[in-house]
Design an enzyme around this catalytic site. Structure first.
Site, PDB file in Angstrom:
ATOM      1  N   SER A 180      -4.090  -0.288  14.535  1.00  0.00           N
ATOM      2  CA  SER A 180      -5.744   0.749  14.780  1.00  0.00           C
ATOM      3  C   SER A 180      -6.183   1.155  15.992  1.00  0.00           C
ATOM      4  O   SER A 180      -5.643  -0.020  16.682  1.00  0.00           O
ATOM      5  CB  SER A 180      -6.977   0.175  13.219  1.00  0.00           C
ATOM      6  OG  SER A 180      -7.985   0.847  13.202  1.00  0.00           O
ATOM      7  N   LYS A 215      -7.554  -5.921  12.702  1.00  0.00           N
ATOM      8  CA  LYS A 215      -6.374  -4.668  13.246  1.00  0.00           C
ATOM      9  C   LYS A 215      -6.579  -5.776  14.544  1.00  0.00           C
ATOM     10  O   LYS A 215      -5.447  -5.462  15.346  1.00  0.00           O
ATOM     11  CB  LYS A 215      -6.810  -3.536  13.292  1.00  0.00           C
ATOM     12  CG  LYS A 215      -6.967  -2.920  12.065  1.00  0.00           C
ATOM     13  CD  LYS A 215      -6.237  -3.218  11.450  1.00  0.00           C
ATOM     14  CE  LYS A 215      -6.221  -2.247   9.789  1.00  0.00           C
ATOM     15  NZ  LYS A 215      -4.484  -1.855   9.245  1.00  0.00           N
ATOM     16  N   TYR A 257     -13.115  -5.011   9.954  1.00  0.00           N
ATOM     17  CA  TYR A 257     -12.242  -4.366   9.959  1.00  0.00           C
ATOM     18  C   TYR A 257     -11.730  -4.090  11.887  1.00  0.00           C
ATOM     19  O   TYR A 257     -10.244  -4.469  12.041  1.00  0.00           O
ATOM     20  CB  TYR A 257     -12.121  -2.922   9.196  1.00  0.00           C
ATOM     21  CG  TYR A 257     -11.387  -1.667   9.784  1.00  0.00           C
ATOM     22  CD1 TYR A 257     -10.456  -2.044   8.938  1.00  0.00           C
ATOM     23  CD2 TYR A 257     -10.459  -1.360  10.387  1.00  0.00           C
ATOM     24  CE1 TYR A 257      -8.965  -0.550   8.740  1.00  0.00           C
ATOM     25  CE2 TYR A 257     -10.004  -0.155  11.291  1.00  0.00           C
ATOM     26  CZ  TYR A 257      -9.155   0.008  10.019  1.00  0.00           C
ATOM     27  OH  TYR A 257      -7.282   0.518   9.800  1.00  0.00           O
ATOM     28  N   ALA A 287     -11.447  -6.786  13.496  1.00  0.00           N
ATOM     29  CA  ALA A 287     -10.703  -8.404  14.113  1.00  0.00           C
ATOM     30  C   ALA A 287     -10.126  -8.124  13.586  1.00  0.00           C
ATOM     31  O   ALA A 287      -8.879  -9.028  13.939  1.00  0.00           O
ATOM     32  CB  ALA A 287     -12.370  -8.860  13.248  1.00  0.00           C
ATOM     33  N   VAL A 289      -2.224  -7.743  -2.556  1.00  0.00           N
ATOM     34  CA  VAL A 289      -1.846  -8.742  -2.144  1.00  0.00           C
ATOM     35  C   VAL A 289      -2.711  -9.721  -1.201  1.00  0.00           C
ATOM     36  O   VAL A 289      -2.256 -11.089  -0.600  1.00  0.00           O
ATOM     37  CB  VAL A 289      -1.088  -8.396  -0.266  1.00  0.00           C
ATOM     38  CG1 VAL A 289      -0.324  -7.280  -0.753  1.00  0.00           C
ATOM     39  CG2 VAL A 289      -1.826  -7.018  -0.117  1.00  0.00           C
ATOM     40  N   GLY A 349       1.197  -1.452   0.117  1.00  0.00           N
ATOM     41  CA  GLY A 349      -0.218   0.008  -0.071  1.00  0.00           C
ATOM     42  C   GLY A 349       0.845   1.449  -0.069  1.00  0.00           C
ATOM     43  O   GLY A 349       0.278   2.264   0.270  1.00  0.00           O
ATOM     44  N   ILE A 394      -6.080   9.747  10.818  1.00  0.00           N
ATOM     45  CA  ILE A 394      -4.974  10.438  10.041  1.00  0.00           C
ATOM     46  C   ILE A 394      -5.793  11.021   8.331  1.00  0.00           C
ATOM     47  O   ILE A 394      -6.809  10.168   8.117  1.00  0.00           O
ATOM     48  CB  ILE A 394      -4.096   8.276   9.150  1.00  0.00           C
ATOM     49  CG1 ILE A 394      -2.915   8.881  11.038  1.00  0.00           C
ATOM     50  CG2 ILE A 394      -3.099   9.770   8.730  1.00  0.00           C
ATOM     51  CD1 ILE A 394      -2.647   9.603  11.806  1.00  0.00           C
TER      52      ILE A 394
HETATM   53  P1  NAP Z   1      -4.927   4.700   2.198  1.00  0.00           P
HETATM   54  O1  NAP Z   1      -4.837   5.931   1.441  1.00  0.00           O
HETATM   55  O2  NAP Z   1      -6.596   3.909   1.131  1.00  0.00           O
HETATM   56  O3  NAP Z   1      -4.268   3.140   1.887  1.00  0.00           O
HETATM   57  C1  NAP Z   1      -4.229   1.566   1.620  1.00  0.00           C
HETATM   58  C2  NAP Z   1      -3.001   1.344   0.652  1.00  0.00           C
HETATM   59  O4  NAP Z   1      -3.333   0.082   0.291  1.00  0.00           O
HETATM   60  C3  NAP Z   1      -3.901   2.313  -1.064  1.00  0.00           C
HETATM   61  O5  NAP Z   1      -2.872   2.513  -0.755  1.00  0.00           O
HETATM   62  C4  NAP Z   1      -3.664   0.807  -1.440  1.00  0.00           C
HETATM   63  O6  NAP Z   1      -3.497   0.895  -2.404  1.00  0.00           O
HETATM   64  C5  NAP Z   1      -3.310  -0.518  -0.706  1.00  0.00           C
HETATM   65  N1  NAP Z   1      -4.301  -2.203  -0.702  1.00  0.00           N
HETATM   66  C6  NAP Z   1      -5.446  -1.828  -0.382  1.00  0.00           C
HETATM   67  N2  NAP Z   1      -5.659  -3.437  -0.893  1.00  0.00           N
HETATM   68  C7  NAP Z   1      -4.888  -3.612  -1.807  1.00  0.00           C
HETATM   69  C8  NAP Z   1      -4.349  -5.199  -2.196  1.00  0.00           C
HETATM   70  N3  NAP Z   1      -5.335  -5.914  -2.146  1.00  0.00           N
HETATM   71  N4  NAP Z   1      -2.854  -5.304  -2.527  1.00  0.00           N
HETATM   72  C9  NAP Z   1      -2.533  -3.921  -2.390  1.00  0.00           C
HETATM   73  N5  NAP Z   1      -1.862  -2.883  -2.284  1.00  0.00           N
HETATM   74  C10 NAP Z   1      -3.837  -2.378  -1.462  1.00  0.00           C
HETATM   75  O7  NAP Z   1      -5.457   4.480   3.712  1.00  0.00           O
HETATM   76  P2  NAP Z   1      -4.360   4.305   4.656  1.00  0.00           P
HETATM   77  O8  NAP Z   1      -5.236   5.724   5.668  1.00  0.00           O
HETATM   78  O9  NAP Z   1      -3.185   5.504   4.236  1.00  0.00           O
HETATM   79  O10 NAP Z   1      -4.015   3.639   5.020  1.00  0.00           O
HETATM   80  C11 NAP Z   1      -3.071   2.530   4.915  1.00  0.00           C
HETATM   81  C12 NAP Z   1      -2.675   1.689   6.431  1.00  0.00           C
HETATM   82  O11 NAP Z   1      -2.866   2.133   7.275  1.00  0.00           O
HETATM   83  C13 NAP Z   1      -3.794   0.579   6.211  1.00  0.00           C
HETATM   84  O12 NAP Z   1      -3.648   0.091   6.729  1.00  0.00           O
HETATM   85  C14 NAP Z   1      -5.793   1.033   7.722  1.00  0.00           C
HETATM   86  O13 NAP Z   1      -6.189   0.110   7.670  1.00  0.00           O
HETATM   87  C15 NAP Z   1      -4.514   2.239   8.465  1.00  0.00           C
HETATM   88  N6  NAP Z   1      -4.626   2.887   9.251  1.00  0.00           N
HETATM   89  C16 NAP Z   1      -4.690   4.126   8.738  1.00  0.00           C
HETATM   90  C17 NAP Z   1      -6.080   5.167   9.772  1.00  0.00           C
HETATM   91  C18 NAP Z   1      -5.709   7.026   9.167  1.00  0.00           C
HETATM   92  O14 NAP Z   1      -6.907   7.215   9.898  1.00  0.00           O
HETATM   93  N7  NAP Z   1      -5.942   6.864   7.862  1.00  0.00           N
HETATM   94  C19 NAP Z   1      -6.276   4.412  10.781  1.00  0.00           C
HETATM   95  C20 NAP Z   1      -5.502   2.887  11.583  1.00  0.00           C
HETATM   96  C21 NAP Z   1      -4.796   2.290  10.830  1.00  0.00           C
HETATM   97  P3  NAP Z   1      -4.677   0.428  -4.026  1.00  0.00           P
HETATM   98  O15 NAP Z   1      -5.425   1.186  -4.461  1.00  0.00           O
HETATM   99  O16 NAP Z   1      -3.598   0.914  -5.551  1.00  0.00           O
HETATM  100  O17 NAP Z   1      -5.293  -0.886  -3.829  1.00  0.00           O
END
Ligand code: NAP
Length: 249
Positions: free
Chosen positions: A139, A156, A152, A154, A61, A13, A185
């Protein structure tokens, strides 16, 4: 690449949001970084940002069977794998009783099973090379109950469990395993989950002691710390980078 880089990282990601910030921080600080994602346009932009000290690979993935060959390819191309950041993740916001078996499984497959399979394949390389560092992205749903995100939550919460189990089994062999638990974030994910739901956003912000949402770079700084010599004795932990959200009132 003409020669083997000194450290090689994989960031899943890594073409958007938190993953892109981590990949950028690593590549700007001497770690050759391979960002993995599905979306071609996002990957093309990320490749430009990473410059000569990084690259991108289009891969899903969630396609578990393809992961061993993906890891082999990265290892063959760059000669080593020192860091794995399991950041790719998906969310689904839906009332509990409406979530289908398939929807639940889809989130678990990406956020948990793929993390296990990728870690297993990378750990084989790290063991052969004498060590490495793995960071899982957890998370706030692993710390307290949020409604309408059952799969989600479950996934995390399980991430916190595999962080502890992997650290216990692998640390003596030179592999540090830690998690980072981001609060709220500013990324595409929170844009979808919060901006369309002002009540949820107000609730999230109401308990974020620092008073504002974090930036992807806040998580990147912690990831970089965890792969630095300053964190040499840290393993099996989950670091909350949440502006005080998990302890807020
Ligand atoms: P995001 O911009 O939506 O990023 C998620 C990334 O995961 C995207 O680049 C997406 O790329 C990639 N992805 C999803 N499914 C995939 C797959 N099957 N194969 C390859 N790549 C995949 O959101 P983000 O907030 O940065 O999230 C990143 C991580 O942080 C996640 O694990 C999320 O649960 C965690 N998180 C975020 C927050 C927050 O507040 N933002 C809080 C807690 C945890 P493609 O679109 O190219 O597939």
């Amino acid at each position: 690449m003409s020669s083997t880089p000194s450290r090689v990282a994989i960031v899943t990601g890594g073409a958007s949001g938190i993953g892109l910030a981590i990949a950028t921080k690593f590549s700007q600080n001497g770690i050759f970084t391979v960002a993995i994602g599905r979306d071609e346009a996002k990957l093309a932009k990320a490749k430009e940002i990473l410059g000569s000290n990084g690259t991108t690979i289009q891969a899903d993935v969630a396609d578990l069977a393809s992961i061993p060959a993906l890891v082999e390819k990265i290892h063959a191309n760059y000669g080593r794998i020192d860091i794995l950041v399991n950041n790719a993740g998906i969310n689904q916001k839906k009332p509990f009783t409406e979530v289908t078996d398939e929807e639940f499984q889809r989130v678990i497959n990406t956020n948990l099973t793929a993390v296990f399979v990728l870690s297993r394949e990378v750990v084989k390389k790290m063991l052969a090379q004498g060590g490495g560092s793995i960071i899982h992205i957890s998370s706030m749903t692993a710390y307290y109950g949020l409604p309408k995100v059952i799969a989600y939550s479950a996934s995390k919460t399980a991430i916190e469990g595999i962080t502890r189990a992997m650290a216990t089994e692998l640390s003596a062999q030179g592999i540090q395993v830690n998690a980072i638990a981001p609060g709220f974030i500013v990324t595409d994910m929170t844009d979808k989950a919060l901006n369309a739901d002002p009540e949820r956003k107000a609730k999230a912000m109401g308990r974020t002691s620092i008073g504002y949402m974090g930036k992807p770079e806040d998580i990147a700084e912690t990831a970089y710390f965890l792969v630095s010599p300053a964190a040499a004795y840290i393993t099996g932990t989950s670091i909350r980078v949440d502006g005080g959200n998990a302890v807020g009132f």
